[in-house]
Design an enzyme around this catalytic site. Structure first.
Site, PDB file in Angstrom:
ATOM      1  N   SER A 151       0.869  -1.191   0.000  1.00 26.32           N
ATOM      2  CA  SER A 151       0.000   0.000   0.000  1.00 26.32           C
ATOM      3  C   SER A 151       0.897   1.229   0.000  1.00 26.32           C
ATOM      4  O   SER A 151       2.039   1.176   0.466  1.00 26.32           O
ATOM      5  CB  SER A 151      -0.852   0.003   1.279  1.00 26.32           C
ATOM      6  N   TYR A 164      -2.131  -0.885  10.377  1.00 30.09           N
ATOM      7  CA  TYR A 164      -2.237  -1.162   8.941  1.00 30.09           C
ATOM      8  C   TYR A 164      -0.973  -0.711   8.209  1.00 30.09           C
ATOM      9  O   TYR A 164      -0.352  -1.477   7.474  1.00 30.09           O
ATOM     10  CB  TYR A 164      -3.464  -0.451   8.366  1.00 30.09           C
TER      11      TYR A 164
HETATM   12  N1  LIG Z   1      -8.757  -0.128  -1.328  1.00 26.33           N
HETATM   13  C1  LIG Z   1      -7.708   0.618  -1.043  1.00 26.33           C
HETATM   14  O1  LIG Z   1      -7.799   1.860  -0.958  1.00 26.33           O
HETATM   15  C2  LIG Z   1      -6.359  -0.026  -0.850  1.00 26.33           C
HETATM   16  C3  LIG Z   1      -5.231   0.801  -0.837  1.00 26.33           C
HETATM   17  C4  LIG Z   1      -3.982   0.237  -0.660  1.00 26.33           C
HETATM   18  C5  LIG Z   1      -3.852  -1.140  -0.500  1.00 26.33           C
HETATM   19  N2  LIG Z   1      -4.963  -1.929  -0.519  1.00 26.33           N
HETATM   20  C6  LIG Z   1      -4.752  -3.364  -0.320  1.00 26.33           C
HETATM   21  O2  LIG Z   1      -5.338  -4.096  -1.379  1.00 26.33           O
HETATM   22  C7  LIG Z   1      -5.671  -5.402  -0.921  1.00 26.33           C
HETATM   23  C8  LIG Z   1      -7.092  -5.733  -1.347  1.00 26.33           C
HETATM   24  O3  LIG Z   1      -7.987  -4.873  -0.658  1.00 26.33           O
HETATM   25  P1  LIG Z   1      -9.316  -4.265  -1.326  1.00 26.33           P
HETATM   26  O4  LIG Z   1      -9.212  -2.813  -1.244  1.00 26.33           O
HETATM   27  O5  LIG Z   1      -9.588  -4.927  -2.622  1.00 26.33           O
HETATM   28  O6  LIG Z   1     -10.397  -4.646  -0.203  1.00 26.33           O
HETATM   29  P2  LIG Z   1     -11.542  -5.741  -0.145  1.00 26.33           P
HETATM   30  O7  LIG Z   1     -12.418  -5.673  -1.339  1.00 26.33           O
HETATM   31  O8  LIG Z   1     -12.131  -5.599   1.213  1.00 26.33           O
HETATM   32  O9  LIG Z   1     -10.716  -7.092  -0.258  1.00 26.33           O
HETATM   33  C9  LIG Z   1     -10.123  -7.733   0.807  1.00 26.33           C
HETATM   34  C10 LIG Z   1     -10.187  -9.216   0.503  1.00 26.33           C
HETATM   35  O10 LIG Z   1      -9.487  -9.923   1.532  1.00 26.33           O
HETATM   36  C11 LIG Z   1     -10.329 -10.967   2.012  1.00 26.33           C
HETATM   37  N3  LIG Z   1     -10.045 -11.172   3.422  1.00 26.33           N
HETATM   38  C12 LIG Z   1     -10.238 -10.290   4.443  1.00 26.33           C
HETATM   39  N4  LIG Z   1      -9.896 -10.852   5.608  1.00 26.33           N
HETATM   40  C13 LIG Z   1      -9.481 -12.129   5.315  1.00 26.33           C
HETATM   41  C14 LIG Z   1      -9.014 -13.207   6.099  1.00 26.33           C
HETATM   42  N5  LIG Z   1      -8.915 -13.104   7.427  1.00 26.33           N
HETATM   43  N6  LIG Z   1      -8.665 -14.353   5.473  1.00 26.33           N
HETATM   44  C15 LIG Z   1      -8.767 -14.465   4.128  1.00 26.33           C
HETATM   45  N7  LIG Z   1      -9.205 -13.484   3.338  1.00 26.33           N
HETATM   46  C16 LIG Z   1      -9.558 -12.327   3.926  1.00 26.33           C
HETATM   47  C17 LIG Z   1     -11.766 -10.472   1.791  1.00 26.33           C
HETATM   48  O11 LIG Z   1     -12.708 -11.527   1.630  1.00 26.33           O
HETATM   49  P3  LIG Z   1     -13.525 -12.164   2.870  1.00 26.33           P
HETATM   50  O12 LIG Z   1     -14.109 -11.013   3.635  1.00 26.33           O
HETATM   51  O13 LIG Z   1     -14.520 -13.056   2.214  1.00 26.33           O
HETATM   52  O14 LIG Z   1     -12.514 -12.936   3.659  1.00 26.33           O
HETATM   53  C18 LIG Z   1     -11.621  -9.735   0.468  1.00 26.33           C
HETATM   54  O15 LIG Z   1     -11.750 -10.622  -0.614  1.00 26.33           O
HETATM   55  C19 LIG Z   1      -5.470  -5.393   0.599  1.00 26.33           C
HETATM   56  O16 LIG Z   1      -4.233  -6.007   0.920  1.00 26.33           O
HETATM   57  C20 LIG Z   1      -5.425  -3.915   0.920  1.00 26.33           C
HETATM   58  O17 LIG Z   1      -4.679  -3.647   2.090  1.00 26.33           O
HETATM   59  C21 LIG Z   1      -6.211  -1.404  -0.688  1.00 26.33           C
END
Ligand SMILES: NC(=O)c1ccc[n+]([C@@H]2O[C@H](COP(=O)([O-])OP(=O)(O)OC[C@H]3O[C@@H](n4cnc5c(N)ncnc54)[C@H](OP(=O)(O)O)[C@@H]3O)[C@@H](O)[C@H]2O)c1
Length: 269
Positions: A151, A164
């Site tokens: 991130s 985080y």
């Molecule tokens: N969105 C942003 O602004 C942003 C910015 C920088 C980095 N990121 C990073 O991008 C990645 C994806 O995030 P996203 O933004 O796409 O959010 P998201 O849609 O909430 O995706 C998170 C995914 O992780 C899974 N997950 C959560 N807890 C889990 C657990 N304990 N075990 C297994 N799977 C788990 C969730 O599915 P379930 O709930 O079904 O488990 C979901 O599929 C993350 O690493 C996040 O830190 C996001």
């Protein structure tokens, strides 16, 4: 042969891509891009119904084989269980995308200590353990790829989202080091850092926010690239450069803190 066994068989033949956090957001967009190029998939997340729905759509639209493994990766022993299940099914992992992650906006003093522990277990420990589990086979074959989703928060401390940002700094540092260890082995290792992206983790369409598909395109380009770390989107490349190279850490933390404080206050109200 059941559908699951057939999926496993084809994944063996071609080398599957294992994507964690695959049911929604950035993970779902990455699986879409991989499926579009004909790569078989293993999808991991906790919500099995959502995973199955995503798998059915990928099979129907791209004709690839998709195996789903519902699992809470923050649980002690979960990555090892995942490796065991894939070994039993005979699935060879060609590409590993450690994407599953969670955030916890608010003060450390006001947080549930168990949730902080769970966040670090998922965002940092599970990434390191899963990497260590699947890397040896890639090294033995002399090919494969590991993408760790970090991130922009990895580039400066983040008051009001402290655990985080610290967990993502771990992912970035770990991946940089691993990139050096694996140079000239045939295994591609890279950290990809998105900034604010419109997903269930970060809902709403504020100005400057990226879309999951844009991050997925950056991931696909990073797979073909050479360096250890890539930031998604020009504005975020600039931001991380300023935060990590130009500003004193204290100043960078004050700026990120004012951003996340707004989210923490919104959560309280
Ligand atoms: N969105 C942003 O602004 C942003 C910015 C920088 C980095 N990121 C990073 O991008 C990645 C994806 O995030 P996203 O933004 O796409 O959010 P998201 O849609 O909430 O995706 C998170 C995914 O992780 C899974 N997950 C959560 N807890 C889990 C657990 N304990 N075990 C297994 N799977 C788990 C969730 O599915 P379930 O709930 O079904 O488990 C979901 O599929 C993350 O690493 C996040 O830190 C996001």
């Amino acid at each position: 042969m059941t559908a699951t066994e057939r999926s496993a068989q084809r994944a063996v033949d071609q080398g599957a891509a294992l994507v964690t956090g695959a049911g929604t957001g950035i993970g779902a967009a990455i699986t879409e891009r991989l499926a579009a190029q004909g790569t078989d998939l293993v999808l991991v997340a906790r919500d099995s119904a959502r995973l199955e729905a995503a798998a059915a759509q990928l099979r129907a639209e791209h004709g690839v084989d998709v195996l789903t493994v519902p699992l809470d990766l923050s649980r002690q022993g979960a990555p090892a269980e995942l490796a065991e299940r894939l070994a039993e099914a005979g699935v060879e992992v060609g590409v590993l995308v450690n994407n599953a992650g969670a955030a916890l906006v608010g003060t450390v003093g006001g947080a549930d200590p168990a949730r902080i522990r769970g966040l670090v277990d998922l965002n940092a420990s599970a990434v390191a353990e899963t990497t260590a589990l699947f890397l040896p086979a890639m090294l033995a074959r002399g090919n494969g790829a590991i993408v760790n989703i970090a991130s922009t928060a990895a580039y400066a401390p983040a008051p009001y989202n402290a655990a985080y940002a610290a967990s993502k700094a771990f992912v970035l540092s770990f991946t940089h080091a691993l990139w050096h260890e694996t140079r000239d082995t045939g295994v591609r290792v890279v950290a990809v850092s998105p900034g604010a992206t419109e997903t269930p983790m970060n809902p709403g369409s504020a100005r400057g926010k990226r879309r999951p598909g844009q991050v997925a395109d950056t991931v696909m380009a990073a797979l073909r690239g050479r360096g250890p770390a890539v930031v998604d989107g020009r504005a975020f490349v600039f931001q991380t450069f300023v935060f990590s190279r130009l500003l004193p850490t204290r100043t960078a933390a004050r700026i990120t803190g004012s951003y996340f404080r707004k989210g923490a206050l919104r959560k309280q109200s």
